[in-house]
Write an enzyme that holds these catalytic residues in place. Structure first.
Site, PDB file in Angstrom:
ATOM      1  N   ASP A 147      25.251 -29.227 -23.074  1.00  0.00           N
ATOM      2  CA  ASP A 147      24.271 -28.686 -22.143  1.00  0.00           C
ATOM      3  C   ASP A 147      22.914 -29.256 -22.556  1.00  0.00           C
ATOM      4  OD1 ASP A 147      22.901 -27.298 -20.182  1.00  0.00           O
ATOM      5  OD2 ASP A 147      23.891 -25.383 -20.553  1.00  0.00           O
TER       6      ASP A 147
HETATM    7  C1  BGC Z   1      22.088 -25.364 -17.590  1.00  0.00           C
HETATM    8  C2  BGC Z   1      23.217 -26.267 -17.131  1.00  0.00           C
HETATM    9  C3  BGC Z   1      22.653 -27.352 -16.273  1.00  0.00           C
HETATM   10  C4  BGC Z   1      21.600 -28.113 -17.051  1.00  0.00           C
HETATM   11  C5  BGC Z   1      20.982 -29.278 -16.292  1.00  0.00           C
HETATM   12  C6  BGC Z   1      20.955 -26.142 -18.206  1.00  0.00           C
HETATM   13  O1  BGC Z   1      19.850 -25.317 -18.387  1.00  0.00           O
HETATM   14  O2  BGC Z   1      22.590 -24.401 -18.491  1.00  0.00           O
HETATM   15  O3  BGC Z   1      24.167 -25.521 -16.429  1.00  0.00           O
HETATM   16  O4  BGC Z   1      23.680 -28.194 -15.834  1.00  0.00           O
HETATM   17  O5  BGC Z   1      20.564 -27.215 -17.405  1.00  0.00           O
HETATM   18  O6  BGC Z   1      20.114 -28.841 -15.342  1.00  0.00           O
END
Ligand code: BGC
Length: 755
Positions: free
Chosen positions: A291
């Site tokens: 993530d």
């Molecule tokens: C989220 C993810 C997301 C990523 C990119 C993170 O804060 O937890 O689910 O894909 O950001 O935007």
């Protein structure tokens, strides 16, 4: 862009050999590419075979052979470039979430990735806002989930994205979870099968599907590294199961490890989770990406199985310098680095991204997508209450219709955070009324001029009842969408309702990815919506409540209203979809994928006083979701699997057989014995013969569209794994014979019993 010097690697399947063919030719110079271009077929095979990852099973097939051949041609710098994505919202191409630079001399294209939970999340490209993922789960419609994945992916590709970060599937252990709307409910089988379908749909469009957040990431509190403490059996049977199903059934290109720790280790450096379970037990062949900002080490993460870092700065771990240092100090091996790169190449080749890269500037068919968004909303709404056939409304008999609250005159609520689509002009999540990332409260979607603009709920109702007077009353301040109703506004709503034939009250419960979960399941934003509903219900016996939300909702007024429709966050075509359901142009088909409790105190995670721990201990173990209510004998407001229809279904003739290899074959008849057509979702539950198991677990379902009087046989096959428990001592599934079989219209409306 593909360079003039492009290398094509073809595989002659019949001869079973790899040939490396120079493509457009041109400047060979002294680059490794030029040497590579002269490789003969035999040399390429040898290169592949002698690569450190060569022992991987031959069953990975031709894509893997080709990936290994390509890997052998990469310089070390190029390898290091392929395992790390830079993230700067404003700098990532196409307004995406991340970007991996390609290697043009070898025909490896740039890879742009973007959030895609409910539609494209680009800050530059207009995208359709589809209904929230939890709505898709509520449809229990596998085909719809496949199409949902495909529809979103189609738009991504036209915008130039080849990876969609939309496959969220953390289970609703915590019904107040801020991202519940982005996930697929509380049951691992329902979530897993819907996720598998969505993944296949996404990948059918040559877009790599990412499933997330692996694993134990069920709440936003403690989001920066809270330690979820989950025993192995519970993990395997519940929280890992949707991922396992999706990995095995749909082969996603990527799995995203989450922000949280699991049992003391960050998930992105958790050996047991990534290497032991995902890559070894499940034989996952794709890549593991972090993530955004969830990587916390270089060697630890790489050795635990992480293949790619998505960086948000300033602290970064899989940079060329740090990875090179780790190699030099022997903290990691070259073969592990090669495996990371091979997985990426393999995924891109297997899913068609390598040979047919996504290109920006394509044409999105917004009209077609809008129609699909509406259809999805219609398939997923759940009719929760319908006293004396209040619904469907008969337009001809209505002179005055009151529509109250929820900005029904202006917009539709969507979940906030990366699970939303974004306003291409401001970069804010669509129509947030000026809120910018991360939005704490979720956002309204207001019509955006260049998208297909739909009528609002008020306009859509007017279209269904052209001869009635449709009047809106409520908060009309779009700049302050969640402010409490003033007494004056409540009085005006009551006055309107008292002289109307029917009062439709729209209530909202905003939620989103952020740093907080809901404090309560009570409607809280605006804070006095319960008072509004109650005041209206006091003066109009035909009060219908429409909910726009992503979490279960408490309904203290339930006995005083005549009907309740759960519309979820219904996406940009929510207006017409809601009106169609209210007036019987469509019929209710959805069933709850989460339990709606009577009180917060009834939920498994409330504890003493509803305080969240940033380091949650999953003490309820297997008794989560409906399993909790069943085992504690707590009557919910609306149970898992529940949903009314405009007709009635009768169940009969249960038969249960077991095959020698332990498959359970269950069949029964379902008849529409009502007056109108309708969809039924017959559900099969098993009572597993083990003292630690909850009374029931979902083991299968079907979805039938039956005309009045029509009858159909349903046949469900339950695999032995779905009749098994996780045997911790032997680290394996253990089949438990003698399950009780329950067939019904919900987890509590059991009509047939056997086994
Ligand atoms: C989220 C993810 C997301 C990523 C990119 C993170 O804060 O937890 O689910 O894909 O950001 O935007």
């Amino acid at each position: 862009m593909r360079s003039r010097y492009s290398l094509w690697i073809g595989i002659l399947t019949t001869a079973g050999v790899v040939s490396v063919v120079s493509g457009c030719g041109g400047d060979s110079g002294s680059s490794p590419g030029s040497a590579a271009a002269q490789l003969s077929a035999k040399t390429a095979v040898a290169a592949a075979a002698s690569s450190p990852a060569a022992n991987l099973s031959a069953s990975l097939g031709l894509a893997n052979l080709r990936a290994k051949a390509l890997l052998a041609l990469l310089t070390q710098d190029e390898k290091l470039q392929l395992i790390h994505s830079e993230y700067q919202m404003s700098q990532v191409p196409l307004g995406g979430g991340g970007y991996i630079q390609g290697v043009p001399r070898l025909g490896i294209p740039d890879l742009n990735m973007v959030d895609s939970s409910t539609g494209g999340g680009s800050t530059m490209e207009p995208s359709t806002t589809f209904p929230a993922t939890i709505a898709v789960a509520a449809s229990w419609n596998r085909r719809l989930s496949y199409d949902y994945g495909a529809q979103i992916a189609k738009q991504l590709r036209e915008q130039g994205f080849a990876m969609g970060l939309g496959g969220g599937t953390n289970l609703t252990r915590e019904p107040r979870g801020g991202r519940t709307f982005e996930y697929l409910g509380e049951d691992p089988l329902l979530a897993g099968e819907m996720l598998a379908q969505r993944t296949s749909g996404t990948q059918s469009q040559k877009v790599i599907a990412t499933i997330k957040h692996f694993a134990g990431n069920e709440q936003e509190t403690g989001r920066g590294g809270g330690n979820s403490q989950i025993d192995e059996r519970t993990l395997r049977e519940l929280y890992l199961r949707p991922f396992e199903i999706a990995v095995k059934e749909a082969n996603p290109g990527s799995v995203m490890c989450g922000y949280n720790m699991l049992n003391g280790f960050y998930t992105c450096e958790n050996q047991h989770l990534l290497n032991d379970i995902l890559k070894n037990d499940w034989q996952f062949q794709g890549q593991i990406q972090s993530d955004w900002g969830a990587t916390h080490s270089t060697a630890n993460a790489i050795n635990a199985g992480l293949d790619e870092e998505e960086d948000v700065g300033p602290t970064v771990f899989l940079t060329p310098t740090l990875v090179t240092q780790a190699l030099q100090s022997h903290a990691i091996t070259q073969s592990r680095l090669d495996d990371m790169v091979r997985r990426k190449l393999y995924t891109m080749i297997r899913l068609g991204v390598m040979d047919d890269p996504a290109k920006p500037g394509g044409t999105v068919d917004f009209d077609q997508a809008n129609a699909f968004a509406q259809r999805t909303a219609e398939h997923s709404m759940v009719l929760l209450k319908n006293n004396q056939g209040q619904l469907p409304l008969a337009a001809a008999s209505l002179k005055n219709i009151a529509v109250i609250g929820g900005h029904a005159d202006a917009g539709i609520l969507a979940g906030g955070g990366s699970g939303n689509t974004r306003d291409p002009v401001t970069g804010a999540f669509a129509g947030c009324g000026g809120l910018t990332f991360p939005s704490g409260t979720g956002c309204h979607w207001w019509p955006v001029p260049w998208l297909k603009v739909n009528p609002t709920i008020v306009q859509s109702i007017q279209q269904m009842a052209p001869n009635a007077t449709v009047t809106y009353s409520g908060n009309t301040d779009q700049n302050n969408p969640f402010v409490a109703y003033t007494q004056q506004q409540i009085d005006a709503a009551v006055a309107l309702a008292s002289k109307s034939d029917v009062a439709i009250v729209v209530v909202v419960q905003p939620a989103g990815e952020d740093f907080a979960d809901l404090g309560s399941l009570s409607l809280s934003n605006p804070s006095n919506q319960n008072e509004l509903v109650q005041a209206v219900a006091n003066v109009n016996p035909h009060t219908i409540v429409v909910l726009e939300n992503g979490n279960p909702v408490l309904m203290p007024w339930i006995d005083n209203v005549s009907a309740v429709v759960e519309a979820w966050f219904p996406g940009q075509a929510g207006g017409p979809a809601i009106a169609n359901l209210l007036f019987g142009k469509t019929y209710p088909e959805g069933r709850l994928p989460v339990t709606f409790p009577v009180r917060d105190q009834d939920t498994p995670t409330w504890g003493q006083n509803g305080t969240f721990s940033p380091n949650p201990v999953y003490t309820e173990k297997l008794k989560m979701g409906y399993r909790w209510y069943d085992s504690q004998n707590i009557k919910p407001l609306f149970e898992f699997g529940y949903g009314l229809s405009y007709t009635h279904f009768k169940y009969s003739r249960l038969s249960v057989h077991t095959t020698p290899w332990h498959d359970l074959i269950v069949s029964f008849r379902v008849k529409n014995d009502g007056q109108v057509a309708g969809v039924d979702v017959p559900q099969l539950y098993l009572g597993i013969n083990d003292p630690n198991e909850p009374p029931k677990r979902l083991a299968g379902w079907d979805r039938l569209n039956l005309q009045p009087g029509e009858e159909q046989t349903v046949r469900l096959v339950v695999s032995s794994q779905d009749q098994s428990i996780w045997d911790v001592a032997n680290n394996a599934w253990k089949f438990v014979p003698g399950s009780k079989v329950y067939v019904g219209a919900s987890s509590r409306d059991i009509r047939l019993t056997g086994g």
